[in-house]
Design an enzyme around this catalytic site. Structure first.
Site, PDB file in Angstrom:
ATOM      1  N   LYS A   9      90.095  92.977  21.858  1.00 57.04           N
ATOM      2  CA  LYS A   9      91.127  92.284  22.631  1.00 57.04           C
ATOM      3  C   LYS A   9      92.449  93.056  22.611  1.00 57.04           C
ATOM      4  CE  LYS A   9      88.759  87.901  22.005  1.00 57.04           C
ATOM      5  NZ  LYS A   9      88.812  86.460  21.730  1.00 57.04           N
ATOM      6  N   TYR A  49      85.762  83.335  30.823  1.00 57.10           N
ATOM      7  CA  TYR A  49      86.017  82.189  29.935  1.00 57.10           C
ATOM      8  C   TYR A  49      85.916  80.854  30.679  1.00 57.10           C
ATOM      9  CZ  TYR A  49      87.492  85.223  26.063  1.00 57.10           C
ATOM     10  OH  TYR A  49      87.516  86.135  25.034  1.00 57.10           O
ATOM     11  N   PHE A  57      94.146  75.429  25.587  1.00 57.53           N
ATOM     12  CA  PHE A  57      94.553  76.802  25.279  1.00 57.53           C
ATOM     13  C   PHE A  57      94.115  77.816  26.331  1.00 57.53           C
ATOM     14  CE2 PHE A  57      90.558  75.861  23.034  1.00 57.53           C
ATOM     15  CZ  PHE A  57      89.733  76.873  23.492  1.00 57.53           C
ATOM     16  N   ARG A  85      77.308  89.283  16.430  1.00 61.10           N
ATOM     17  CA  ARG A  85      78.028  88.021  16.179  1.00 61.10           C
ATOM     18  C   ARG A  85      78.264  87.827  14.672  1.00 61.10           C
ATOM     19  NH1 ARG A  85      80.562  84.810  20.145  1.00 61.10           N
ATOM     20  NH2 ARG A  85      80.075  82.977  18.912  1.00 61.10           N
ATOM     21  N   ASN A 112      91.794  86.858  17.734  1.00 60.20           N
ATOM     22  CA  ASN A 112      90.681  87.034  16.796  1.00 60.20           C
ATOM     23  C   ASN A 112      89.966  88.367  16.993  1.00 60.20           C
ATOM     24  OD1 ASN A 112      89.324  86.442  19.105  1.00 60.20           O
ATOM     25  ND2 ASN A 112      88.344  84.570  18.374  1.00 60.20           N
ATOM     26  N   HIS A 115      85.756  90.110  21.179  1.00 54.29           N
ATOM     27  CA  HIS A 115      84.789  89.231  21.845  1.00 54.29           C
ATOM     28  C   HIS A 115      83.410  89.841  21.702  1.00 54.29           C
ATOM     29  CE1 HIS A 115      82.533  86.979  24.802  1.00 54.29           C
ATOM     30  NE2 HIS A 115      82.103  88.141  25.258  1.00 54.29           N
ATOM     31  N   GLU A 126      77.399  89.381  31.118  1.00 58.89           N
ATOM     32  CA  GLU A 126      78.647  90.081  30.776  1.00 58.89           C
ATOM     33  C   GLU A 126      78.516  91.602  30.965  1.00 58.89           C
ATOM     34  OE1 GLU A 126      79.730  88.515  26.896  1.00 58.89           O
ATOM     35  OE2 GLU A 126      80.145  86.540  27.765  1.00 58.89           O
TER      36      GLU A 126
HETATM   37  P1  TYD Z   1      84.625  80.685  22.292  1.00 63.60           P
HETATM   38  O1  TYD Z   1      83.801  81.209  23.436  1.00 63.60           O
HETATM   39  O2  TYD Z   1      84.483  79.232  21.912  1.00 63.60           O
HETATM   40  O3  TYD Z   1      84.368  81.525  20.940  1.00 63.60           O
HETATM   41  P2  TYD Z   1      83.855  83.012  20.645  1.00 63.60           P
HETATM   42  O4  TYD Z   1      84.931  83.985  21.093  1.00 63.60           O
HETATM   43  O5  TYD Z   1      83.688  83.055  19.136  1.00 63.60           O
HETATM   44  O6  TYD Z   1      82.561  83.212  21.383  1.00 63.60           O
HETATM   45  O7  TYD Z   1      86.178  80.914  22.598  1.00 63.60           O
HETATM   46  C1  TYD Z   1      86.601  82.040  23.331  1.00 63.60           C
HETATM   47  C2  TYD Z   1      87.972  82.441  22.839  1.00 63.60           C
HETATM   48  O8  TYD Z   1      88.916  81.379  23.072  1.00 63.60           O
HETATM   49  C3  TYD Z   1      88.047  82.681  21.341  1.00 63.60           C
HETATM   50  O9  TYD Z   1      87.557  83.960  20.979  1.00 63.60           O
HETATM   51  C4  TYD Z   1      89.510  82.506  21.082  1.00 63.60           C
HETATM   52  C5  TYD Z   1      89.927  81.430  22.079  1.00 63.60           C
HETATM   53  N1  TYD Z   1      90.041  80.101  21.440  1.00 63.60           N
HETATM   54  C6  TYD Z   1      91.301  79.594  21.139  1.00 63.60           C
HETATM   55  O10 TYD Z   1      92.319  80.240  21.396  1.00 63.60           O
HETATM   56  N2  TYD Z   1      91.405  78.365  20.542  1.00 63.60           N
HETATM   57  C7  TYD Z   1      90.306  77.624  20.222  1.00 63.60           C
HETATM   58  O11 TYD Z   1      90.470  76.503  19.672  1.00 63.60           O
HETATM   59  C8  TYD Z   1      89.008  78.154  20.530  1.00 63.60           C
HETATM   60  C9  TYD Z   1      87.763  77.363  20.201  1.00 63.60           C
HETATM   61  C10 TYD Z   1      88.922  79.386  21.137  1.00 63.60           C
END
Ligand code: TYD
Length: 132
Positions: A9, A49, A57, A85, A112, A115, A126
């Site tokens: 990211k 997304y 958010f 993962r 985080n 992705h 994807e």
């Molecule tokens: P998600 O697809 O639920 O998780 P992952 O990336 O682990 O597959 O969510 C996509 C992104 O959305 C996640 O990486 C970070 C953001 N996000 C938030 O900002 N707040 C949240 O509460 C959640 C669940 C996700």
């Protein structure tokens, strides 16, 4: 062999974490099949997304993924989707286990670091969406 998709990211690209992320994947035996630096547009990120479009958010998430280039790639290996993962860790860095990428380098959501596709169907979609 299975293929999966990932991107580092923009916030993590700015922090200089690209090498660390790719090193962790390669260290587990995953092979890089494709790699690119790209500024993603809003429409593509909103589509990516779409499962979160009703979340409070969502706008901030789209903003953070479009505010600079991502480094995206395709990885190949046995059970690559699950292995990647597991290396990436839980969505919320505050809950991600130490030793995972998010547990070691994530800060506070939506930051985080990386992705990664969460299943065979999303991996296929994807890879097509981002690499054509
Ligand atoms: P998600 O697809 O639920 O998780 P992952 O990336 O682990 O597959 O969510 C996509 C992104 O959305 C996640 O990486 C970070 C953001 N996000 C938030 O900002 N707040 C949240 O509460 C959640 C669940 C996700």
């Amino acid at each position: 062999m299975e293929q999966t998709f990932f991107f580092v990211k923009p916030e993590a690209v700015r922090r200089g974490l690209v090498g660390i992320v790719i090193q962790r994947f390669e260290a587990r035996g995953l092979k890089l099949k494709k790699l690119a630096v790209k500024q993603l547009d809003k429409a593509t990120v909103e589509e990516h997304y779409a499962h979160l479009k009703d979340k409070p958010f969502f706008a901030e998430l789209v903003e953070t993924i479009t505010d600079g280039p991502v480094v995206m790639g395709v990885l190949e290996g046995v059970d690559a989707i699950k292995v990647v993962r597991n290396i990436v860790g839980a969505t919320n860095p505050l809950e991600a286990a130490p030793g995972t990428i998010r547990g070691d380098y994530g800060t506070v959501l939506p930051h985080n670091v990386v992705h990664a596709s969460d299943g065979p169907e999303t991996a296929e979609i994807e890879i097509k969406r981002f690499f054509g």
